[in-house]
Design a protein around this motif. Structure first.
Motif, mmCIF file in Angstrom:
data_model
loop_
_atom_site.group_PDB
_atom_site.id
_atom_site.type_symbol
_atom_site.label_atom_id
_atom_site.label_comp_id
_atom_site.label_asym_id
_atom_site.label_seq_id
_atom_site.Cartn_x
_atom_site.Cartn_y
_atom_site.Cartn_z
ATOM 1 N N THR A 1 0.827 -1.209 0.000
ATOM 2 C CA THR A 1 0.000 0.000 0.000
ATOM 3 C C THR A 1 0.859 1.257 0.000
ATOM 4 O O THR A 1 0.560 2.226 -0.708
ATOM 5 C CB THR A 1 -0.921 0.001 1.236
ATOM 6 O OG1 THR A 1 -1.782 -1.147 1.181
ATOM 7 C CG2 THR A 1 -1.776 1.253 1.279
ATOM 8 N N ARG A 2 1.929 1.255 0.780
ATOM 9 C CA ARG A 2 2.823 2.415 0.824
ATOM 10 C C ARG A 2 3.478 2.664 -0.524
ATOM 11 O O ARG A 2 3.557 3.802 -0.991
ATOM 12 C CB ARG A 2 3.908 2.194 1.878
ATOM 13 C CG ARG A 2 3.427 2.255 3.320
ATOM 14 C CD ARG A 2 4.579 1.919 4.239
ATOM 15 N NE ARG A 2 4.196 1.936 5.643
ATOM 16 C CZ ARG A 2 4.995 1.542 6.629
ATOM 17 N NH1 ARG A 2 6.219 1.104 6.355
ATOM 18 N NH2 ARG A 2 4.582 1.594 7.874
ATOM 19 N N VAL A 3 3.961 1.596 -1.146
ATOM 20 C CA VAL A 3 4.632 1.737 -2.445
ATOM 21 C C VAL A 3 3.652 2.209 -3.501
ATOM 22 O O VAL A 3 3.957 3.105 -4.301
ATOM 23 C CB VAL A 3 5.291 0.406 -2.859
ATOM 24 C CG1 VAL A 3 5.796 0.475 -4.299
ATOM 25 C CG2 VAL A 3 6.442 0.067 -1.924
ATOM 26 N N ASN A 4 2.437 1.642 -3.513
ATOM 27 C CA ASN A 4 1.434 2.073 -4.479
ATOM 28 C C ASN A 4 1.094 3.550 -4.298
ATOM 29 O O ASN A 4 0.963 4.304 -5.265
ATOM 30 C CB ASN A 4 0.159 1.232 -4.328
ATOM 31 C CG ASN A 4 0.349 -0.195 -4.804
ATOM 32 O OD1 ASN A 4 1.329 -0.502 -5.471
ATOM 33 N ND2 ASN A 4 -0.584 -1.063 -4.454
ATOM 34 N N GLY A 5 0.950 3.969 -3.037
ATOM 35 C CA GLY A 5 0.645 5.369 -2.770
ATOM 36 C C GLY A 5 1.764 6.288 -3.188
ATOM 37 O O GLY A 5 1.524 7.384 -3.706
ATOM 38 N N MET A 6 3.009 5.846 -2.971
ATOM 39 C CA MET A 6 4.155 6.653 -3.366
ATOM 40 C C MET A 6 4.211 6.824 -4.881
ATOM 41 O O MET A 6 4.482 7.908 -5.397
ATOM 42 C CB MET A 6 5.436 5.985 -2.871
ATOM 43 C CG MET A 6 6.710 6.719 -3.211
ATOM 44 S SD MET A 6 8.130 5.610 -3.061
ATOM 45 C CE MET A 6 7.694 4.342 -4.256
ATOM 46 N N ILE A 7 3.918 5.755 -5.610
ATOM 47 C CA ILE A 7 3.939 5.837 -7.072
ATOM 48 C C ILE A 7 2.803 6.723 -7.586
ATOM 49 O O ILE A 7 2.991 7.527 -8.505
ATOM 50 C CB ILE A 7 3.857 4.428 -7.681
ATOM 51 C CG1 ILE A 7 5.152 3.661 -7.379
ATOM 52 C CG2 ILE A 7 3.629 4.496 -9.191
ATOM 53 C CD1 ILE A 7 5.126 2.218 -7.829
ATOM 54 N N LYS A 8 1.623 6.599 -7.000
ATOM 55 C CA LYS A 8 0.502 7.451 -7.407
ATOM 56 C C LYS A 8 0.827 8.927 -7.203
ATOM 57 O O LYS A 8 0.397 9.787 -7.975
ATOM 58 C CB LYS A 8 -0.753 7.096 -6.609
ATOM 59 C CG LYS A 8 -1.394 5.783 -6.994
ATOM 60 C CD LYS A 8 -2.637 5.540 -6.141
ATOM 61 C CE LYS A 8 -3.292 4.224 -6.481
ATOM 62 N NZ LYS A 8 -4.490 3.953 -5.645
ATOM 63 N N GLY A 9 1.592 9.223 -6.157
ATOM 64 C CA GLY A 9 1.934 10.606 -5.861
ATOM 65 C C GLY A 9 3.264 11.051 -6.445
ATOM 66 O O GLY A 9 3.777 12.114 -6.075
#
Length: 258
Positions: A86-94
């Motif tokens: 979840t953290r990695v996905n959020g970082m990529i989205k942002g």
């Protein structure tokens, strides 16, 4: 977009599991990726959205290839932990878009993902410490074989050219008998995340400013676990003794030359 990104994540993880692993180079402390959207899209905004989705897919593939240490990659962490995924996905989205342009090949989006810092890959995947850092003191009791005469030193350069060293977020310097000279255990979580304790360069004379104006240069004898330079017992002792004079290890003034 949320459903699309979830599909991208699943496809990228499947692709990574079916291909030969290739480590992602993080020597520049930033991962830059490009996405392309087709000119067949009905409008520029649609084309750039498609390019962004393509860039996010490429970003996920790149970050999964980053080595955390000698035993773990970001892909391993994502597979093992829903929280890290979840953290990695959020970082990529942002991720920051640094350039957008159109040419005859399509709509292009270039984005960058920081390796270090508060909102970075390191912050997403490196676990917080539960123990105090190990002080950088001469725990290695070897007697130096080389006279110490050209200090004081401002930093350390470990020459690993020709040894196939990969980059990593948490490497270490070891002796041949597996004694830790310098590594993640010596620093707080905040230090590892904010600056990292190792920089990378491609030569002994370029990109090594992190080690200061008068670095101690030692030649690695080999590489352990893809990312950890191995130095001789004499060099290990010399590094520790010299560090007592100026504290260059404590300041993270260390560069690995690949």
């Amino acid at each position: 977009m949320k459903k699309l990104f979830s599909t991208i994540v699943a496809m990228a993880m499947l692709l990574m599991s079916c291909t030969v692993f290739a480590a992602t180079d993080i020597s520049g402390d930033v991962i830059q990726v490009e996405g392309v959207g087709s000119l067949a899209n009905t409008s520029a905004s649609t084309g750039y959205r498609a390019a962004k989705a393509d860039a996010m897919r490429n970003a996920l593939e790149e970050v999964q290839g980053v080595r955390i240490d000698s035993e773990t990659t970001v892909q391993d962490s994502i597979t093992a932990s829903d929280v890290i995924r979840t953290r990695v996905n959020g970082m990529i989205k942002g991720a920051k878009i640094v350039r957008k342009y159109q040419d005859r090949d399509g709509y292009h989006v270039i984005m960058e993902i920081p390796v270090r810092g508060t909102h970075s890959l390191a912050a997403a995947v490196i676990p917080e410490r539960t123990t105090a850092p190990v002080p950088l003191k001469p725990a290695i009791t070897y007697t130096p074989q080389v006279p110490v005469s050209s200090g004081p030193y401002t930093g350390l350069i470990v020459d690993c050219t020709g040894l196939g060293l990969d980059t990593a977020m948490a490497p270490g310097v070891f002796t041949a008998d597996n004694k830790l000279v310098y590594g993640q255990d010596n620093f707080t979580y905040e230090q590892v995340i904010s600056k990292g304790y190792v920089g990378y360069a491609k030569s002994l004379t370029s990109g090594v400013s992190r080690a200061g104006s008068n670095p101690l240069i030692v030649r690695a004898q080999g590489v352990k676990g893809y990312v950890n330079p191995i130095v001789s017992s004499a060099d290990a002792a010399r590094i520790m003794v010299e560090n007592q004079q100026t504290g260059f290890l404590d300041k993270c003034n260390v560069v690995f030359v690949r």
